[in-house]
Design an enzyme around this catalytic site. Structure first.
Site, PDB file in Angstrom:
ATOM      1  N   LYS A  74      39.477  48.013  37.142  1.00 21.06           N
ATOM      2  CA  LYS A  74      38.768  47.336  38.223  1.00 21.06           C
ATOM      3  C   LYS A  74      38.693  48.223  39.474  1.00 21.06           C
ATOM      4  O   LYS A  74      39.339  49.276  39.535  1.00 21.06           O
ATOM      5  CB  LYS A  74      39.481  46.018  38.546  1.00 21.06           C
ATOM      6  CG  LYS A  74      39.469  45.019  37.397  1.00 21.06           C
ATOM      7  CD  LYS A  74      40.241  43.773  37.805  1.00 21.06           C
ATOM      8  CE  LYS A  74      40.323  42.757  36.705  1.00 21.06           C
ATOM      9  NZ  LYS A  74      41.084  41.557  37.136  1.00 21.06           N
ATOM     10  N   TYR A 132      32.176  37.475  34.038  1.00 20.40           N
ATOM     11  CA  TYR A 132      33.135  36.468  34.494  1.00 20.40           C
ATOM     12  C   TYR A 132      32.570  35.049  34.445  1.00 20.40           C
ATOM     13  O   TYR A 132      33.097  34.147  35.092  1.00 20.40           O
ATOM     14  CB  TYR A 132      33.619  36.807  35.906  1.00 20.40           C
ATOM     15  CG  TYR A 132      34.580  37.970  35.919  1.00 20.40           C
ATOM     16  CD1 TYR A 132      35.837  37.867  35.332  1.00 20.40           C
ATOM     17  CD2 TYR A 132      34.228  39.184  36.502  1.00 20.40           C
ATOM     18  CE1 TYR A 132      36.717  38.933  35.323  1.00 20.40           C
ATOM     19  CE2 TYR A 132      35.109  40.257  36.498  1.00 20.40           C
ATOM     20  CZ  TYR A 132      36.351  40.121  35.907  1.00 20.40           C
ATOM     21  OH  TYR A 132      37.226  41.182  35.899  1.00 20.40           O
ATOM     22  N   ASN A 180      44.700  43.064  40.498  1.00 21.83           N
ATOM     23  CA  ASN A 180      45.589  43.336  39.369  1.00 21.83           C
ATOM     24  C   ASN A 180      45.114  44.485  38.477  1.00 21.83           C
ATOM     25  O   ASN A 180      45.519  44.599  37.332  1.00 21.83           O
ATOM     26  CB  ASN A 180      45.870  42.063  38.572  1.00 21.83           C
ATOM     27  CG  ASN A 180      44.647  41.496  37.896  1.00 21.83           C
ATOM     28  OD1 ASN A 180      43.567  42.076  37.911  1.00 21.83           O
ATOM     29  ND2 ASN A 180      44.808  40.337  37.284  1.00 21.83           N
ATOM     30  N   HIS A 233      41.309  44.842  33.447  1.00 23.27           N
ATOM     31  CA  HIS A 233      40.919  43.700  32.616  1.00 23.27           C
ATOM     32  C   HIS A 233      40.992  44.132  31.162  1.00 23.27           C
ATOM     33  O   HIS A 233      40.626  45.256  30.825  1.00 23.27           O
ATOM     34  CB  HIS A 233      39.487  43.264  32.937  1.00 23.27           C
ATOM     35  CG  HIS A 233      38.915  42.335  31.910  1.00 23.27           C
ATOM     36  ND1 HIS A 233      39.132  40.977  31.944  1.00 23.27           N
ATOM     37  CD2 HIS A 233      38.176  42.578  30.798  1.00 23.27           C
ATOM     38  CE1 HIS A 233      38.527  40.425  30.896  1.00 23.27           C
ATOM     39  NE2 HIS A 233      37.944  41.372  30.191  1.00 23.27           N
ATOM     40  N   GLU A 278      32.314  41.141  25.071  1.00 26.22           N
ATOM     41  CA  GLU A 278      32.430  42.047  26.216  1.00 26.22           C
ATOM     42  C   GLU A 278      31.956  43.456  25.860  1.00 26.22           C
ATOM     43  O   GLU A 278      31.274  44.099  26.661  1.00 26.22           O
ATOM     44  CB  GLU A 278      33.870  42.067  26.731  1.00 26.22           C
ATOM     45  CG  GLU A 278      34.249  40.768  27.411  1.00 26.22           C
ATOM     46  CD  GLU A 278      35.701  40.692  27.845  1.00 26.22           C
ATOM     47  OE1 GLU A 278      36.001  39.809  28.665  1.00 26.22           O
ATOM     48  OE2 GLU A 278      36.540  41.490  27.371  1.00 26.22           O
TER      49      GLU A 278
END
Length: 149
Positions: free
Chosen positions: A9, A49, A112, A115, A126
């Site tokens: 990310k 998302y 975080n 992913h 995905e």
């Protein structure tokens, strides 16, 4: 062999952790079959998302993902999805085990770092969302004989 989608990310990219992420997956013995730096469009972020569309954090998550490029990857190997989840660690970095990416580098659930697909169906969708078939390399690493019986 199983494939999984992994994305570093914006916070991981900004902090220069892409190499650390790749190293951990390679050290585990997984084969990198897709890799690209992506300036994410709003449309792609919302598709990726979409499962969170009704959650209160959806808008800020989309804004975060489109803020700077991400690194999208496809990894392949036996049990790649479950193993990737272990390498990545718990969603909340404060709960992630030391030795995981989030446990070693993360400090906030909203930042975080990474992913990873959570199951076979998610991985397939995905991968198809982020990569065309022509962007995925079919190759055999010389180390395969040293990893699998």
């Amino acid at each position: 062999m199983e494939r999984t989608f992994v994305m570093v990310k914006p916070d991981g990219v900004q902090r220069g952790l892409v190499g650390d992420v790749i190293r951990r997956f390679e050290a585990k013995g997984f084969k990198l079959v897709g890799l690209k730096l992506v300036s994410v469009s709003r449309e792609l972020a919302e598709q990726h998302y979409g499962v969170h569309r009704e959650r209160p954090f959806f808008g800020s998550l989309v804004e975060f993902i489109i803020s700077v490029p991400v690194v999208a990857m496809v990894w392949e190997g036996k049990g790649a999805i479950a193993a990737a989840r272990k390498i990545i660690g718990a969603t909340n970095p404060l709960e992630a085990e030391p030795g995981t990416i989030r446990g070693d580098f993360g400090v906030d659930i909203g930042r975080n770092l990474i992913h990873g697909s959570d199951g076979p169906d998610t991985a397939a969708s995905e991968i198809a969302l982020w990569f065309s078939e022509s962007e995925l390399a079919n190759w055999e690493p010389a180390t395969k004989a040293w990893l699998y019986e």
